[in-house]
Write a protein that holds these residues in place. Sequence first.
Motif, PDB file in Angstrom:
ATOM      1  N   MET A   1      44.806  50.558  28.844  1.00 56.79           N
ATOM      2  CA  MET A   1      45.865  49.837  29.590  1.00 56.79           C
ATOM      3  C   MET A   1      47.356  49.826  28.862  1.00 56.79           C
ATOM      4  O   MET A   1      47.128  49.111  27.886  1.00 56.79           O
ATOM      5  N   SER A 163      48.910  56.194  44.932  1.00 53.89           N
ATOM      6  CA  SER A 163      47.508  56.195  44.115  1.00 53.89           C
ATOM      7  C   SER A 163      46.455  57.045  44.576  1.00 53.89           C
ATOM      8  O   SER A 163      45.653  58.149  43.784  1.00 53.89           O
ATOM      9  N   ASP A 164      46.079  56.773  45.850  1.00 55.33           N
ATOM     10  CA  ASP A 164      45.080  57.794  46.514  1.00 55.33           C
ATOM     11  C   ASP A 164      45.656  59.305  46.691  1.00 55.33           C
ATOM     12  O   ASP A 164      44.708  60.027  46.291  1.00 55.33           O
ATOM     13  N   GLY A 168      44.504  61.255  40.417  1.00 55.78           N
ATOM     14  CA  GLY A 168      44.400  61.202  38.964  1.00 55.78           C
ATOM     15  C   GLY A 168      45.397  62.415  38.349  1.00 55.78           C
ATOM     16  O   GLY A 168      45.135  62.623  37.123  1.00 55.78           O
ATOM     17  N   LEU A 187      46.715  44.730  40.241  1.00 55.16           N
ATOM     18  CA  LEU A 187      45.450  45.155  39.561  1.00 55.16           C
ATOM     19  C   LEU A 187      44.181  45.066  40.437  1.00 55.16           C
ATOM     20  O   LEU A 187      43.245  46.142  40.372  1.00 55.16           O
ATOM     21  N   ASP A 188      44.162  44.062  41.444  1.00 56.97           N
ATOM     22  CA  ASP A 188      43.029  44.135  42.224  1.00 56.97           C
ATOM     23  C   ASP A 188      43.161  45.174  43.352  1.00 56.97           C
ATOM     24  O   ASP A 188      42.159  45.320  44.069  1.00 56.97           O
ATOM     25  N   PHE A 190      44.573  48.569  43.500  1.00 51.74           N
ATOM     26  CA  PHE A 190      44.272  49.974  43.205  1.00 51.74           C
ATOM     27  C   PHE A 190      44.247  50.218  41.684  1.00 51.74           C
ATOM     28  O   PHE A 190      44.768  49.547  40.894  1.00 51.74           O
ATOM     29  N   PRO A 191      43.644  51.438  41.439  1.00 50.69           N
ATOM     30  CA  PRO A 191      43.309  51.560  39.822  1.00 50.69           C
ATOM     31  C   PRO A 191      44.721  51.595  39.059  1.00 50.69           C
ATOM     32  O   PRO A 191      45.811  52.380  39.591  1.00 50.69           O
ATOM     33  N   THR A 193      46.588  52.194  35.241  1.00 50.86           N
ATOM     34  CA  THR A 193      46.363  52.691  33.593  1.00 50.86           C
ATOM     35  C   THR A 193      47.545  52.274  32.812  1.00 50.86           C
ATOM     36  O   THR A 193      47.417  52.182  31.739  1.00 50.86           O
ATOM     37  N   ARG A 239      41.416  42.291  31.498  1.00 45.40           N
ATOM     38  CA  ARG A 239      41.143  43.052  32.495  1.00 45.40           C
ATOM     39  C   ARG A 239      40.586  44.337  31.977  1.00 45.40           C
ATOM     40  O   ARG A 239      39.346  44.862  32.601  1.00 45.40           O
ATOM     41  N   HIS A 240      41.165  44.932  31.090  1.00 47.91           N
ATOM     42  CA  HIS A 240      40.606  46.189  30.369  1.00 47.91           C
ATOM     43  C   HIS A 240      39.002  45.997  29.751  1.00 47.91           C
ATOM     44  O   HIS A 240      38.169  47.048  29.954  1.00 47.91           O
TER      45      HIS A 240
END
Length: 246
Positions: A1, A163-164, A168, A187-188, A190-191, A193, A239-240
């Motif tokens: 993170m 993000s979807d 990645g 943070l809750d 979507f993913p 980094t 969180r990480h």
Amino acid sequence: MILEICVDDVAGLEAAVRGGADRIELCAALSGGGVTPSAGFMQRAATYGLPVSVMIRPRAGDFVFTRDEADVMKRDIDAARVAGLSGVVIGASRADGSLDMLLLEELRRHADGLDMTLHRAFDVAPDMEEALEAAISLGFPRVLTSGGARSALEGIETLARLSDVAKGRIVIMPGAGVRPQSVQALLDRFPITEIHASCSAMPSYDPESMVAKLGFTGAGRKATDEAAVRQLKAILTSRHKGGVAL
């Protein structure tokens, strides 16, 4: 993170480093959205041992740049490279708000070997999913975005959708108004980094001083809050590690 903190003066740089920033975005005049900092500031930032990305933006205002401005931007990329900094933050638009693919490709080639971030010129694009695919095709590792809103929290649903779509292929780095009090919602949802914040607060100054009376304090100027950086870093670290952020 990764926690990226944007700063526009030496005091802010030092506060960000002490607070635990993982990467610095180096700017000038953050009150106007950030422009390219001085060569001296770049050289100072290189002494801290952290990755530093330099804002490459020759002026405040829109992101539609002339050929003369493009030449300045390339010279500023050169200055960042000479200073030994790790990356640059770039963006450019056409008159309709869509990404200026020709200029961005030109700047990308000029910045070859440096880390690159597509800045919030992305947020004015009329079709953000199209702009995201364009950023991926240009080879950007990440895009800094609020989801086209005034703050990342306001744009949270768009950020989640982007993000979807990204799957990645590119990092969606939320930024704008990110504070310790609001980051958990992001943070809750979507993913994440990498996350971008200024952690700024209004500096105190004497309104009766000659500096203030002559207008030298800078309208809207803010200062990096070391405690806010540290608190935000603690939340991300917790969180990480799978802990509970307090």
